[in-house]
Design a protein around this motif. Structure first.
Motif, PDB file in Angstrom:
ATOM      1  N   THR A 301       0.817  -1.221   0.000  1.00 23.42           N
ATOM      2  CA  THR A 301       0.000   0.000   0.000  1.00 23.42           C
ATOM      3  C   THR A 301       0.854   1.276   0.000  1.00 23.42           C
ATOM      4  OG1 THR A 301      -0.184  -0.089   2.413  1.00 23.42           O
ATOM      5  CG2 THR A 301      -1.949  -1.126   1.124  1.00 23.42           C
ATOM      6  N   LYS A 302       2.178   1.122  -0.025  1.00 22.53           N
ATOM      7  CA  LYS A 302       3.067   2.301  -0.031  1.00 22.53           C
ATOM      8  C   LYS A 302       3.364   2.714  -1.474  1.00 22.53           C
ATOM      9  CE  LYS A 302       3.350   1.776   4.424  1.00 22.53           C
ATOM     10  NZ  LYS A 302       2.579   2.671   5.337  1.00 22.53           N
ATOM     11  N   VAL A 303       2.307   2.964  -2.224  1.00 31.60           N
ATOM     12  CA  VAL A 303       2.451   3.259  -3.641  1.00 31.60           C
ATOM     13  C   VAL A 303       1.970   4.672  -3.920  1.00 31.60           C
ATOM     14  CG1 VAL A 303       0.170   2.330  -4.252  1.00 31.60           C
ATOM     15  CG2 VAL A 303       2.008   2.338  -5.959  1.00 31.60           C
ATOM     16  N   ASP A 304       2.564   5.307  -4.922  1.00 29.44           N
ATOM     17  CA  ASP A 304       2.083   6.606  -5.386  1.00 29.44           C
ATOM     18  C   ASP A 304       2.406   6.723  -6.879  1.00 29.44           C
ATOM     19  OD1 ASP A 304       4.805   7.474  -5.675  1.00 29.44           O
ATOM     20  OD2 ASP A 304       4.830   8.143  -3.591  1.00 29.44           O
ATOM     21  N   THR A 343      -3.571  13.201  -3.017  1.00 35.51           N
ATOM     22  CA  THR A 343      -2.253  13.447  -2.428  1.00 35.51           C
ATOM     23  C   THR A 343      -1.192  12.500  -2.992  1.00 35.51           C
ATOM     24  OG1 THR A 343      -2.705  11.948  -0.570  1.00 35.51           O
ATOM     25  CG2 THR A 343      -3.314  14.261  -0.297  1.00 35.51           C
ATOM     26  N   THR A 344      -1.600  11.303  -3.396  1.00 35.13           N
ATOM     27  CA  THR A 344      -0.631  10.331  -3.915  1.00 35.13           C
ATOM     28  C   THR A 344      -0.729  10.161  -5.431  1.00 35.13           C
ATOM     29  OG1 THR A 344      -2.215   8.604  -3.287  1.00 35.13           O
ATOM     30  CG2 THR A 344      -0.380   9.021  -1.779  1.00 35.13           C
ATOM     31  N   PHE A 345      -1.867  10.540  -6.001  1.00 34.45           N
ATOM     32  CA  PHE A 345      -2.044  10.435  -7.446  1.00 34.45           C
ATOM     33  C   PHE A 345      -2.629  11.751  -7.964  1.00 34.45           C
ATOM     34  CE2 PHE A 345      -1.934   6.107  -5.951  1.00 34.45           C
ATOM     35  CZ  PHE A 345      -1.103   5.491  -6.870  1.00 34.45           C
ATOM     36  N   PRO A 346      -1.759  12.776  -8.083  1.00 33.72           N
ATOM     37  CA  PRO A 346      -2.258  14.104  -8.465  1.00 33.72           C
ATOM     38  C   PRO A 346      -2.695  14.199  -9.920  1.00 33.72           C
ATOM     39  CG  PRO A 346       0.143  14.106  -8.278  1.00 33.72           C
ATOM     40  CD  PRO A 346      -0.326  12.784  -7.764  1.00 33.72           C
TER      41      PRO A 346
END
Length: 710
Positions: A301-304, A343-346
């Motif tokens: 889950t530490k993906v961006d 925040t992680t997939f702008p």
């Protein structure tokens, strides 16, 4: 509890019969109402005989079936199936009992047969039990290659019914699908054969997250299918007891079919005749030929967005081919919202475009679980789109999954299904998403089915939903219904660990899944995905090599580098890791024409593509306990190294085998001891007498070795 013997109440005494047995020989159906129609040969005749202490139902051989006899002990209701005079399957006796039931929290079982009748091709048996006031009534209906065994308990208020077998009577046992075991199955353990380990599967049911079906078969070419939509409690050799117990958690009629054939493959084909074979392949040729790259084990889950693009770029730049980059868990704002976390997939559309520019398709992970804290949960609850609680149908059902508390979309509600699908299609259209990975349960036993539906309907509803989308070779875990068999989905396993034990479990689990009727199998993500530290170089490479000889390759951990989420450090592999992984991908792509031929063959026959050696070579006794080899179609024998070290023993069944690594021809049966298998070598052999051998040799032969003689 009755402990004294009791004489039968039948006018046909079951004791003190004359030495000459009573025989009722049944003629074909045109002869009268007592005839038993034979399924495959209308001339077959079923004979019922009686001797002191035993009833025998005999079914003669036909041109296509071996014939069999079922001996029914009358002092204690027990069934022994024989073929050619040898025991092929027996129910348990003694304190366990063969036909058993639970009443008041205690197990009871059938004892003395007190009455029997043979009418219209059905043998009806009445038996006392170990519980006063409870009686078992069983019906045995024989046909040429199987018999139906249905039975009930009258009186005693039972809540569970079960069959128990002496495992050794059937030889070795297979089937089941992904097995829960005390040794960590299905994540790190999958015994093969099942009886060589322990299976303790208490929630074996149609809504399970595991890929399972209520079908088992044996090395003595018998099989068992339990026809139920209820949860079962299944145990094989639990605690080393040598028993197989198949318990249905319901007081209703227990319905079972026992198959009796000449080979395990014929038993499998009998089962497929009931549940259906694939009508198509959901995966395309391209998805068989190249790997699917999924982000889960690479990042969890530490993906961006930046990490996913770096991942795709590394794969692309190192020639690690694939058809899709699939973004797994943790892209949503909240689970079930189907909207991006800004925040992680702008810039998800820009990310999608860059992935497409590299030549990959783009895919997303989705689920029918809607977490209680998501915006969509309240909307779905207000509109009646969620499954309701089984104990209180006035409120939505709340279930626990690995990401929290959630409700589940009720697919039996047309409005709910339309709303969910509309959200998916809008997401896909807006961000140019090519396909989806459905990771969910479509039903939970805590929930109540919609009025007019049963729990088992939800597997079929989930199948139909998923069938509307490109699953990109990630497949889906739907099972236990004919529609799932016919849909032709790729089947992916539950998450594995990252060690050697998980690699071996992934291999035997594919054999278990493919031989219960789901032929388009792949292992879990190459290298494992169970949240453990990343795989070692050797495990990752060996896993890729083994997957190259399976129908599909499902990848995640990058051989360039990966992330250790247990230490939050980056892990770099060396150039040899990249080169050997790329070599495995290239091998698989060369093999794709042969694999595609097997896909088309499966659509005709229903036979599995990846199958145990004994499906091809049933007379080769050693094949029944080989755990680290398999047949890929009729021509390729895969024997990759699945443990530490640089040598292995390879078993070759009867035939003429071409060693693709050495260019030699070997005549089997033969055991190749100390076969050299350094990290760069994947042992594989081609049966030169089998269909497809020429394509297989062309794909697998090393360039520096001679071709087989023409």
């Amino acid at each position: 509890m009755r402990t004294h013997p009791r004489r039968p109440r039948n006018t046909r005494k079951l004791v003190m019969f004359p030495a000459v047995a009573l025989a009722l020989t049944l003629m074909p159906s045109v002869a009268g109402p007592l005839a038993t129609p034979a399924r495959a040969d209308p001339a077959a005749r079923v004979t019922v005989t009686h001797d002191p202490g035993v009833l025998a139902v005999s079914v003669p051989a036909t041109r296509k079936t071996p014939g069999y006899t079922v001996d029914i002990a009358t002092d204690e209701l027990a069934l022994t199936t024989q073929r050619a005079g040898e025991v092929a399957l027996s129910t348990a006796r003694g304190d366990t009992g063969g036909l058993r039931f639970r009443s008041g929290g205690h197990w009871q079982h059938a004892t003395e047969v007190t009455d029997w009748t043979w009418k219209d091709g059905v043998l009806t048996l009445t038996a006392d039990t170990t519980l006063d006031g409870a009686t078992v009534r069983a019906r045995l209906t024989p046909t040429v290659d199987r018999y139906q065994l249905d039975w009930d308990v009258e009186g005693g208020s039972p809540d569970q019914l079960g069959l128990a077998y002496d495992l050794s009577s059937g030889g070795h046992w297979y089937g089941h699908g992904q097995a829960e075991t005390p040794q960590g199955g299905p994540g790190v353990n999958q015994p093969w054969p099942l009886d060589t380990g322990e299976v303790d599967h208490e929630t074996f049911g149609p809504a399970s997250y595991n890929m399972i079906d209520p079908f088992w078969y044996t090395s003595k070419s018998t099989g068992l299918h339990v026809d139920t939509g209820d949860v079962m409690d299944v145990a094989l050799n639990k605690g080393g007891d040598g028993l197989g117990t198949f318990t249905v958690e319901s007081p209703g009629t227990y319905k079972a079919t026992v198959f009796v054939e000449s080979t395990p493959l014929e038993v499998y084909r009998d089962y497929i005749g009931i549940v259906g074979k694939p009508s198509k392949s959901d995966a395309t040729y391209q998805q068989y030929a190249k790997p699917l790259w999924n982000s889960w084990a690479q990042f969890y889950t530490k993906v961006d967005q930046e990490k996913l693009l770096d991942y795709a770029t590394d794969l692309h730049d190192n020639g690690l081919d694939g058809h899709t980059i699939q973004l797994d868990d943790k892209w949503e704002s909240n689970y079930g919202n189907l909207t991006w976390d800004p925040t992680t997939f702008p810039d998800p559309k820009g990310m999608s475009d860059k992935i497409h520019d590299m030549g990959f398709d783009f895919g997303l992970w989705v689920t029918l679980w809607i977490n209680l804290d998501s915006t969509n949960y309240q909307y779905a609850a207000d509109h009646g789109y969620l499954l309701m609680d089984a104990k209180d149908t006035s409120k939505p059902c709340e279930v626990t999954w690995w990401n929290g508390q959630a409700g589940i979309i009720d697919l039996a509600n047309p409005d709910a299904k339309a709303w969910y699908e509309g959200n998916l299609k809008k997401l896909m259209d807006t961000y140019d998403v090519d396909g989806l990975k459905f990771d969910t349960r479509f039903f939970d036993e805590k929930c109540a089915p919609r009025e007019g539906h049963q729990a088992t309907d939800y597997q079929e509803l989930g199948t139909r939903l998923a069938d509307e989308f490109d699953l990109q070779g990630a497949g889906i875990r739907v099972h236990w219904n004919r529609t799932a068999h016919e849909a032709g989905f790729v089947t992916r396993q539950v998450d594995k660990g990252t060690g050697w034990d998980s690699l071996r479990a992934a291999t035997t689990q594919n054999l278990a899944i493919s031989t219960i009727g789901y032929p388009f199998v792949e292992s879990d993500m190459i290298g494992g995905s169970g949240g453990q530290p990343p795989p070692s170089k050797d495990v990752l490479v060996r896993w890729a090599q083994s997957a190259s000889l399976m129908p599909l390759m499902y990848a995640s951990t990058s051989p360039v580098d990966t992330n250790d989420t247990t230490t939050r450090q980056k892990v770099d592999y060396d150039q040899e890791t990249v080169d050997l992984y790329r070599q495995a991908i290239e091998t698989h792509e060369k093999l794709a024409p042969y694999i595609w031929d097997q896909v088309r063959s499966t659509l005709r026959t229903g036979d599995p593509i990846m199958r145990p050696l004994f499906f091809e070579f049933p007379k080769d006794k050693q094949s029944y306990t080989v755990t680290d080899e398999w047949m890929l179609g009729p021509a390729v024998l895969a024997a990759p190294k699945l443990s530490t070290g640089a040598t292995r023993t390879v078993h070759l069944p009867p035939g003429t085998w071409y060693d693709v690594n050495h260019g030699t021809v070997i005549h089997g049966p033969k055991n190749l001891k100390g076969y050299a298998a350094p990290l760069g070598v994947t042992p594989a052999f081609v049966n030169l007498e089998a269909k497809g051998a020429a394509k297989a040799v062309k794909a697998l032969k090393r360039a520096d070795v001679p071709a087989p003689p023409s």
